[in-house]
Scaffold this motif. Structure first.
Motif, PDB file in Angstrom:
ATOM      1  N   LEU A 106      25.138  15.994  -4.211  1.00  0.00           N
ATOM      2  CA  LEU A 106      26.031  16.451  -3.152  1.00  0.00           C
ATOM      3  C   LEU A 106      25.693  15.873  -1.777  1.00  0.00           C
ATOM      4  O   LEU A 106      26.248  16.293  -0.766  1.00  0.00           O
ATOM      5  CB  LEU A 106      25.985  17.981  -3.072  1.00  0.00           C
ATOM      6  N   LEU A 107      24.775  14.909  -1.729  1.00  0.00           N
ATOM      7  CA  LEU A 107      24.325  14.373  -0.445  1.00  0.00           C
ATOM      8  C   LEU A 107      25.390  13.505   0.216  1.00  0.00           C
ATOM      9  O   LEU A 107      26.001  12.649  -0.432  1.00  0.00           O
ATOM     10  CB  LEU A 107      23.065  13.523  -0.626  1.00  0.00           C
ATOM     11  N   SER A 108      25.581  13.718   1.510  1.00  0.00           N
ATOM     12  CA  SER A 108      26.412  12.812   2.298  1.00  0.00           C
ATOM     13  C   SER A 108      25.562  11.582   2.628  1.00  0.00           C
ATOM     14  O   SER A 108      24.362  11.549   2.375  1.00  0.00           O
ATOM     15  CB  SER A 108      26.870  13.507   3.583  1.00  0.00           C
ATOM     16  N   THR A 109      26.176  10.591   3.231  1.00  0.00           N
ATOM     17  CA  THR A 109      25.437   9.377   3.599  1.00  0.00           C
ATOM     18  C   THR A 109      24.317   9.694   4.574  1.00  0.00           C
ATOM     19  O   THR A 109      23.183   9.235   4.405  1.00  0.00           O
ATOM     20  CB  THR A 109      26.396   8.336   4.219  1.00  0.00           C
ATOM     21  N   SER A 110      24.599  10.487   5.606  1.00  0.00           N
ATOM     22  CA  SER A 110      23.572  10.811   6.591  1.00  0.00           C
ATOM     23  C   SER A 110      22.447  11.644   5.972  1.00  0.00           C
ATOM     24  O   SER A 110      21.283  11.467   6.313  1.00  0.00           O
ATOM     25  CB  SER A 110      24.177  11.535   7.793  1.00  0.00           C
ATOM     26  N   GLU A 111      22.789  12.528   5.044  1.00  0.00           N
ATOM     27  CA  GLU A 111      21.747  13.313   4.369  1.00  0.00           C
ATOM     28  C   GLU A 111      20.906  12.429   3.451  1.00  0.00           C
ATOM     29  O   GLU A 111      19.695  12.648   3.323  1.00  0.00           O
ATOM     30  CB  GLU A 111      22.382  14.462   3.584  1.00  0.00           C
ATOM     31  N   SER A 112      21.521  11.429   2.832  1.00  0.00           N
ATOM     32  CA  SER A 112      20.768  10.476   2.007  1.00  0.00           C
ATOM     33  C   SER A 112      19.789   9.685   2.862  1.00  0.00           C
ATOM     34  O   SER A 112      18.646   9.456   2.458  1.00  0.00           O
ATOM     35  CB  SER A 112      21.711   9.511   1.291  1.00  0.00           C
ATOM     36  N   VAL A 113      20.236   9.275   4.044  1.00  0.00           N
ATOM     37  CA  VAL A 113      19.349   8.567   4.964  1.00  0.00           C
ATOM     38  C   VAL A 113      18.203   9.479   5.370  1.00  0.00           C
ATOM     39  O   VAL A 113      17.036   9.077   5.380  1.00  0.00           O
ATOM     40  CB  VAL A 113      20.123   8.068   6.206  1.00  0.00           C
ATOM     41  N   GLN A 114      18.512  10.718   5.677  1.00  0.00           N
ATOM     42  CA  GLN A 114      17.492  11.653   6.129  1.00  0.00           C
ATOM     43  C   GLN A 114      16.447  11.915   5.051  1.00  0.00           C
ATOM     44  O   GLN A 114      15.246  11.881   5.317  1.00  0.00           O
ATOM     45  CB  GLN A 114      18.140  12.964   6.591  1.00  0.00           C
ATOM     46  N   ILE A 115      16.873  12.147   3.832  1.00  0.00           N
ATOM     47  CA  ILE A 115      15.911  12.409   2.761  1.00  0.00           C
ATOM     48  C   ILE A 115      15.085  11.150   2.479  1.00  0.00           C
ATOM     49  O   ILE A 115      13.885  11.232   2.177  1.00  0.00           O
ATOM     50  CB  ILE A 115      16.597  12.968   1.494  1.00  0.00           C
ATOM     51  N   SER A 116      15.702   9.974   2.627  1.00  0.00           N
ATOM     52  CA  SER A 116      14.963   8.715   2.463  1.00  0.00           C
ATOM     53  C   SER A 116      13.898   8.571   3.551  1.00  0.00           C
ATOM     54  O   SER A 116      12.779   8.119   3.286  1.00  0.00           O
ATOM     55  CB  SER A 116      15.911   7.520   2.517  1.00  0.00           C
ATOM     56  N   LEU A 117      14.242   8.948   4.772  1.00  0.00           N
ATOM     57  CA  LEU A 117      13.272   8.876   5.863  1.00  0.00           C
ATOM     58  C   LEU A 117      12.102   9.832   5.638  1.00  0.00           C
ATOM     59  O   LEU A 117      10.949   9.496   5.945  1.00  0.00           O
ATOM     60  CB  LEU A 117      13.961   9.173   7.200  1.00  0.00           C
ATOM     61  N   PHE A 118      12.377  11.016   5.110  1.00  0.00           N
ATOM     62  CA  PHE A 118      11.283  11.937   4.775  1.00  0.00           C
ATOM     63  C   PHE A 118      10.375  11.323   3.713  1.00  0.00           C
ATOM     64  O   PHE A 118       9.151  11.421   3.776  1.00  0.00           O
ATOM     65  CB  PHE A 118      11.821  13.281   4.270  1.00  0.00           C
ATOM     66  N   PHE A 119      10.981  10.676   2.726  1.00  0.00           N
ATOM     67  CA  PHE A 119      10.208  10.049   1.654  1.00  0.00           C
ATOM     68  C   PHE A 119       9.372   8.890   2.205  1.00  0.00           C
ATOM     69  O   PHE A 119       8.190   8.752   1.869  1.00  0.00           O
ATOM     70  CB  PHE A 119      11.149   9.571   0.537  1.00  0.00           C
ATOM     71  N   ILE A 120       9.964   8.072   3.055  1.00  0.00           N
ATOM     72  CA  ILE A 120       9.229   6.960   3.673  1.00  0.00           C
ATOM     73  C   ILE A 120       8.048   7.495   4.480  1.00  0.00           C
ATOM     74  O   ILE A 120       6.933   6.968   4.394  1.00  0.00           O
ATOM     75  CB  ILE A 120      10.175   6.107   4.558  1.00  0.00           C
TER      76      ILE A 120
END
Length: 188
Positions: free
Chosen positions: A80-94
């Motif tokens: 259910l992730l939007s594009t901005s939420e996908s970026v945000q979760i990726s940044l947390f992972f990075i």
């Protein structure tokens, strides 16, 4: 946008406090503490203080990155992730990956090389001066005269550079997450 359950007010406040406190700590350590200390204490004292603080700092950043990732992922299902939420979760992972590498490998390697360098510097009467620009000629002569010291310095600079880069990537990731969080405040 849609979430698997809506986080309660306590979860939202805790999430925001942890993220902002971590980012503030990263800003302080990266841009203030080291520059103030290097100008006010002897070089070897500076190194000793850094060697005691950085393990705590690195592990706190790593744990907070993990906590932020877990909390964010718990309320934002992958399908259910939007594009901005996908970026945000990726940044947390990075942030988690680079802070873990830094805390567990690069920072300890930097400290090990630094202490070996300091042993050699003490043998030559160096390390008690305040600031990085003091006694430049003494350190230059030591590098030219002692190949072991030169190799340790090269190793120290390599690990210190990688450690600094990891810290900067984590800081920028967490800063970007604060921006995303502010822009998407209702969806925390």
């Amino acid at each position: 946008m849609a979430a698997e359950g809506v986080p309660g007010s306590l979860v939202k406040v805790a999430y925001l406090l942890v993220l902002s406190a971590s980012w503030g700590m990263q800003c302080w350590v990266t841009f203030v503490a080291g520059f103030v200390m290097i100008r006010g204490v002897p070089r070897h004292t500076f190194g000793l203080v850094q060697s005691k603080l950085f393990p705590f700092y690195g592990h706190i950043v790593m744990c907070v990155s993990f906590l932020n990732l877990v909390v964010y992922a718990a309320y934002h299902p992958r399908d259910l992730l939007s594009t901005s939420e996908s970026v945000q979760i990726s940044l947390f992972f990075i942030s988690l990956i680079v802070s873990a590498l830094n805390a567990r490998w690069f920072s300890p390697a930097t400290t090990t090389a630094m202490f070996k360098m300091q042993d050699i510097e003490r043998e030559h009467g160096l390390g008690g001066e305040i600031g990085m620009s003091s006694n430049i000629e003494g350190y230059k002569r030591l590098r030219e005269k002692d190949p072991k010291y030169q190799a340790l310095r090269k190793s120290f600079l390599r690990y210190h550079g990688i450690s600094s880069l990891c810290n900067l990537v984590s800081l920028l990731s967490n800063g970007a997450n604060l921006v995303y969080t502010a822009l998407l405040l209702p969806t925390i």
